[in-house]
Design a protein around this motif. Structure first.
Motif, short mmCIF file in Angstrom:
data_model
loop_
_atom_site.label_atom_id
_atom_site.label_comp_id
_atom_site.label_asym_id
_atom_site.label_seq_id
_atom_site.Cartn_x
_atom_site.Cartn_y
_atom_site.Cartn_z
N ARG A 322 12.14 16.10 -21.44
CA ARG A 322 11.23 17.06 -21.44
C ARG A 322 9.91 17.13 -20.52
O ARG A 322 9.84 18.14 -19.83
N TYR A 346 17.54 20.96 -22.74
CA TYR A 346 17.21 20.73 -24.11
C TYR A 346 18.40 20.85 -25.19
O TYR A 346 18.43 20.27 -25.93
N GLU A 354 14.21 25.00 -28.37
CA GLU A 354 13.72 25.08 -27.06
C GLU A 354 14.89 25.75 -26.19
O GLU A 354 14.56 26.54 -25.30
#
Length: 418
Positions: A322, A346, A354
């Motif tokens: 992330r 993701y 996401e």
């Protein structure tokens, strides 16, 4: 740590036509107000746009240098456009009048000042010195005119001069993604990696050779041979070019280690590339083309970090993925490839909400890659149980590439006529 057992996303679909088919809608706004042209303007007519992906911003630097007859400037730009990308963008934007197979074929009324500079250089190409021919070749490839670049340079061979070596480096890169290259990229990279008098160019060519062997030839033995040519060593007195090329070499080696499925060494090589990239970033001016190259290198290494970390079977690395995704988007928020890497990252850690969001942000930029992104978004939505969104995504994929097999099958199974 136990390996993740997330559902798998099929990254690509099959095509009924291997070349794909990209529809060209009619009735869309002209180039000044066209939704896709806002992001792709430098690729279409070389006019600048603040929303263009980072790789296309190099077009402006090169154009300025070509326009200045006395300029000998150059920067070690890394990224190239995908072969055929301009054609895909023009079709999806509904700007068919900008289609051409050679920059000299674009109608005069559509030529910007920047386009005229390129055409003038093309008309005088045979009389240009090697270092200015290098600029022309790079610019053609940035505009995805690889075939034109390869044809122009087909008869040029090494002559022992460093200037010609630098030119041939761009020639080799122009031929990399062509199905029928006019000159063998492997032969040119090997010549430069083993015989050039410029040590920076030798290391650059070795790294390019690794990448070419892995990505295009799928020949790991050839890649290892190119690895043996490199001598990636930097001391406290290293120049910024030493740092740049060594960082790139470690990034290429990381790609080789990944294909060897040696993920521990992949991460080691990527981290070496990152550390050198950070040293590089602090050693160049705060603006201008050298700063651009340093930021570009950081951006590419971030892509490699996301890919390396997301493939590691360790749930504790989720936070790192992330963080790296946020860093990448901060540098190049409007880039199709950056968004795609983020979405893939993701998806790899199981964050399908996401992933789907960023896949759709890719799809909104059109092109064949956008079609693939809509397909991946559809799979994410299916996993999430959001079947209406999955159907919409598969339909959006077919709007960009009518030859997509699996998206059409998905719609048929959902009872939707495609």
């Amino acid at each position: 740590m136990a390996a993740r057992t997330e559902p798998e996303i099929n990254p690509v679909y099959d095509r009924t036509d291997p070349h794909g088919y990209f529809p060209c809608p009619t009735g869309l706004p002209g180039i000044e107000h066209n939704r896709l042209a806002i992001f792709w303007r430098p690729l279409i007519d070389m006019a600048p746009s603040r929303y263009a992906p980072m790789r296309l911003q190099a077009i402006g630097y090169v154009n300025d240098w070509l326009a200045d007859e006395e300029s000998t400037s150059w920067a070690w730009f890394a990224r190239h456009s995908v072969v055929g990308l301009r054609t895909q963008v023009i079709r999806h934007a509904g700007l068919a009048e900008y289609a051409c197979r050679d920059p000299r074929e674009l109608p005069d009324r559509l030529r910007t000042r920047q386009w005229r500079v390129l055409v003038d250089a093309l008309d005088r190409f045979a009389d240009l010195p090697p270092l200015r021919r290098r600029l022309v070749i790079f610019q053609l490839v940035q505009l995805s005119f690889n075939g034109v670049a390869a044809a122009l340079s087909a008869d040029h061979r090494p002559d022992g001069s460093v200037e010609t070596d630098h030119y041939l480096y761009e020639v080799a890169r122009a031929n990399v993604y062509l199905s029928a290259p006019t000159q063998s990229p492997a032969d040119l990279f090997e010549h430069l990696a083993t015989r050039s008098d410029d040590p920076v160019l030798r290391l650059a060519a070795a790294g390019q050779g690794i990448s070419y062997a892995v990505r295009m030839r799928r020949d790991l033995e050839l890649a290892r041979r190119f690895e043996s040519y490199g001598e990636p060593s930097v001391g406290a007195d290293a120049t910024w070019l030493d740092l740049l090329m060594t960082s790139r070499f470690h990034r290429a080696t990381a790609l080789l280690r990944m294909r060897e499925r040696n993920f521990a060494e992949t991460h080691t090589e990527v981290m070496l590339a990152w550390e050198l990239s950070e040293r590089l970033f602090s050693s160049v001016p705060e603006n201008g083309p050298d700063q651009y190259v340093a930021v570009e290198n950081r951006r590419i290494v971030l892509e490699s970090l996301i890919k390396a970390v997301s493939r590691a079977p360790d749930p504790e690395l989720t936070a790192q993925v992330r963080r790296r995704c946020d860093q990448l988007l901060a540098i190049d928020p409007h880039c199709l490839q950056a968004r795609l890497v983020v979405a893939d990252g993701y998806a790899a850690i199981g964050s399908y909400e996401e992933a789907a969001r960023w896949y759709t942000r890719v799809g909104e930029l059109g092109t064949g890659a956008g079609a693939m992104a809509w397909y991946r978004a559809g799979q994410c939505y299916h996993i999430l149980g959001r079947l209406g969104d999955a159907v919409n995504a598969m339909g959006r994929c077919l709007e960009l590439d009518t030859t997509a097999v699996q998206p059409r099958e998905y719609l048929e199974q959902a009872g939707v006529s495609a």
